[in-house]
Design a protein around this motif. Sequence first.
Motif, short mmCIF file in Angstrom:
data_model
loop_
_atom_site.label_atom_id
_atom_site.label_comp_id
_atom_site.label_asym_id
_atom_site.label_seq_id
_atom_site.Cartn_x
_atom_site.Cartn_y
_atom_site.Cartn_z
N THR A 34 -82.42 -44.07 92.50
CA THR A 34 -83.11 -42.86 91.82
C THR A 34 -82.18 -41.55 92.19
OG1 THR A 34 -84.63 -42.11 93.61
CG2 THR A 34 -85.35 -44.09 91.93
N GLY A 35 -81.47 -41.57 92.97
CA GLY A 35 -80.51 -40.43 93.51
C GLY A 35 -81.20 -39.81 94.65
N ALA A 36 -82.30 -40.30 95.19
CA ALA A 36 -82.76 -39.82 96.41
C ALA A 36 -82.14 -40.14 97.73
CB ALA A 36 -84.34 -39.95 96.44
N LEU A 37 -82.26 -39.56 98.58
CA LEU A 37 -81.78 -39.78 100.09
C LEU A 37 -82.45 -41.09 100.49
CD1 LEU A 37 -79.47 -38.68 101.79
CD2 LEU A 37 -81.48 -37.56 102.90
N ARG A 38 -81.78 -41.85 100.73
CA ARG A 38 -82.32 -43.21 101.65
C ARG A 38 -83.08 -42.86 102.83
NH1 ARG A 38 -80.64 -47.89 99.18
NH2 ARG A 38 -78.71 -47.54 98.04
N ARG A 39 -84.22 -43.74 103.09
CA ARG A 39 -85.06 -43.28 104.43
C ARG A 39 -84.55 -43.12 105.48
NH1 ARG A 39 -90.66 -46.57 104.09
NH2 ARG A 39 -89.59 -46.92 106.33
N HIS A 40 -83.48 -43.94 105.67
CA HIS A 40 -82.97 -44.12 106.98
C HIS A 40 -81.63 -43.24 107.22
CE1 HIS A 40 -80.50 -46.80 104.43
NE2 HIS A 40 -79.29 -46.39 105.19
N VAL A 41 -81.46 -42.25 106.09
CA VAL A 41 -80.45 -41.18 106.23
C VAL A 41 -80.86 -39.77 106.53
CG1 VAL A 41 -78.36 -40.28 104.75
CG2 VAL A 41 -78.88 -42.73 104.95
N ASN A 42 -80.38 -38.95 107.17
CA ASN A 42 -80.95 -37.76 107.35
C ASN A 42 -79.81 -36.73 107.02
OD1 ASN A 42 -83.69 -37.65 107.90
ND2 ASN A 42 -83.02 -38.54 109.80
N LEU A 43 -79.82 -35.71 106.33
CA LEU A 43 -78.79 -34.52 106.28
C LEU A 43 -79.51 -33.24 106.78
CD1 LEU A 43 -78.04 -35.16 102.45
CD2 LEU A 43 -76.89 -36.08 104.54
N CYS A 44 -78.75 -32.52 107.41
CA CYS A 44 -78.97 -31.07 107.92
C CYS A 44 -77.93 -30.17 107.55
CB CYS A 44 -79.01 -31.22 109.56
SG CYS A 44 -80.37 -32.07 110.11
N ILE A 45 -78.61 -29.15 107.17
CA ILE A 45 -77.42 -28.03 106.95
C ILE A 45 -77.48 -27.07 108.12
CG2 ILE A 45 -76.89 -26.07 105.65
CD1 ILE A 45 -78.42 -27.42 103.13
N ASN A 46 -76.46 -27.04 108.88
CA ASN A 46 -76.47 -26.60 110.20
C ASN A 46 -77.52 -27.29 111.12
OD1 ASN A 46 -74.63 -24.70 109.12
ND2 ASN A 46 -76.07 -23.39 108.60
N ASN A 47 -78.72 -26.67 111.65
CA ASN A 47 -79.64 -27.07 112.39
C ASN A 47 -80.84 -27.52 111.96
OD1 ASN A 47 -77.74 -27.07 114.61
ND2 ASN A 47 -78.71 -24.78 115.12
N GLU A 48 -80.89 -27.52 110.54
CA GLU A 48 -82.13 -27.61 109.57
C GLU A 48 -82.27 -28.92 109.10
OE1 GLU A 48 -85.09 -25.88 110.25
OE2 GLU A 48 -83.92 -24.56 111.45
N LEU A 49 -83.08 -29.74 108.94
CA LEU A 49 -83.10 -30.76 107.88
C LEU A 49 -83.13 -30.16 106.49
CD1 LEU A 49 -85.59 -33.43 109.68
CD2 LEU A 49 -83.10 -33.84 109.16
N ILE A 50 -82.47 -30.83 105.66
CA ILE A 50 -82.76 -30.56 104.20
C ILE A 50 -84.26 -30.63 103.88
CG2 ILE A 50 -80.33 -30.71 103.78
CD1 ILE A 50 -81.36 -33.13 101.92
N LYS A 67 -84.10 -34.56 94.97
CA LYS A 67 -82.94 -33.88 94.09
C LYS A 67 -81.85 -33.27 94.75
CE LYS A 67 -86.09 -33.14 90.20
NZ LYS A 67 -86.73 -32.13 89.32
N LEU A 68 -81.90 -33.43 96.10
CA LEU A 68 -80.91 -32.50 96.88
C LEU A 68 -80.34 -31.23 96.37
CD1 LEU A 68 -78.67 -35.93 97.03
CD2 LEU A 68 -80.60 -35.18 98.81
N SER A 69 -81.41 -30.48 96.27
CA SER A 69 -81.13 -29.11 95.62
C SER A 69 -80.79 -27.94 96.85
CB SER A 69 -82.18 -28.64 94.80
OG SER A 69 -83.21 -28.46 95.69
N ASP A 70 -80.75 -28.40 98.07
CA ASP A 70 -80.64 -27.34 99.10
C ASP A 70 -79.34 -27.01 98.80
OD1 ASP A 70 -82.65 -29.28 99.97
OD2 ASP A 70 -82.96 -27.83 101.69
N GLN A 71 -79.02 -25.70 99.14
CA GLN A 71 -77.69 -24.76 98.97
C GLN A 71 -77.01 -24.75 100.14
OE1 GLN A 71 -76.69 -23.73 95.89
NE2 GLN A 71 -78.54 -25.30 95.06
N LEU A 72 -75.75 -25.08 100.02
CA LEU A 72 -74.93 -24.87 101.09
C LEU A 72 -74.12 -23.57 100.97
CD1 LEU A 72 -73.39 -28.34 101.10
CD2 LEU A 72 -74.56 -27.25 102.88
N GLY A 73 -74.11 -22.69 101.81
CA GLY A 73 -73.29 -21.67 102.21
C GLY A 73 -71.86 -21.68 102.42
#
Length: 92
Positions: free
Chosen positions: A51-67, A72-78
Motif C-alpha cells: 500500500t506504500g506504507a512503512l513495513r512494521r519492522h522498519v523505522n524511520l527517524c528524522i534526526n532523533n524523532e520517529l516519523i 503516506k510518509l509526509s513528514d518533511q525533511l529540512g
Amino acid sequence: MPKVTMTSHLYRFFPALEGLEIRVSAGSVADALAELNQLAPNFSDYILDDTGALRRHVNLCINNELIVDRKKLSDQLGDEDTLYIFQALTGG
C-alpha cells in the motif's frame, strides 16, 4: 540537502549504496525514498508494503524523532536533517 543513514545490514541487500554519502532533496520522506529507489532499485519495495506504507519492522527517524506519518510518509525533511532508516531484526 538532507543526509540519509541506514543500518549496515541493509547494504547486504543494496550494495550499490554502501560507502556512499547519500544526500537527497529536501521534501517529504516519500520523496526521499523515491530518490533512494533510483539509486538502488527495489529499495522502496523492501521497506514499504504493497500500500506504500512503512513495513512494521522498519523505522524511520528524522534526526532523533520517529516519523509520524507511517502511511503516506509526509513528514518533511529540512536541508540540515538526517533521515535514519533502520530495521528491527529478530532471531533465535
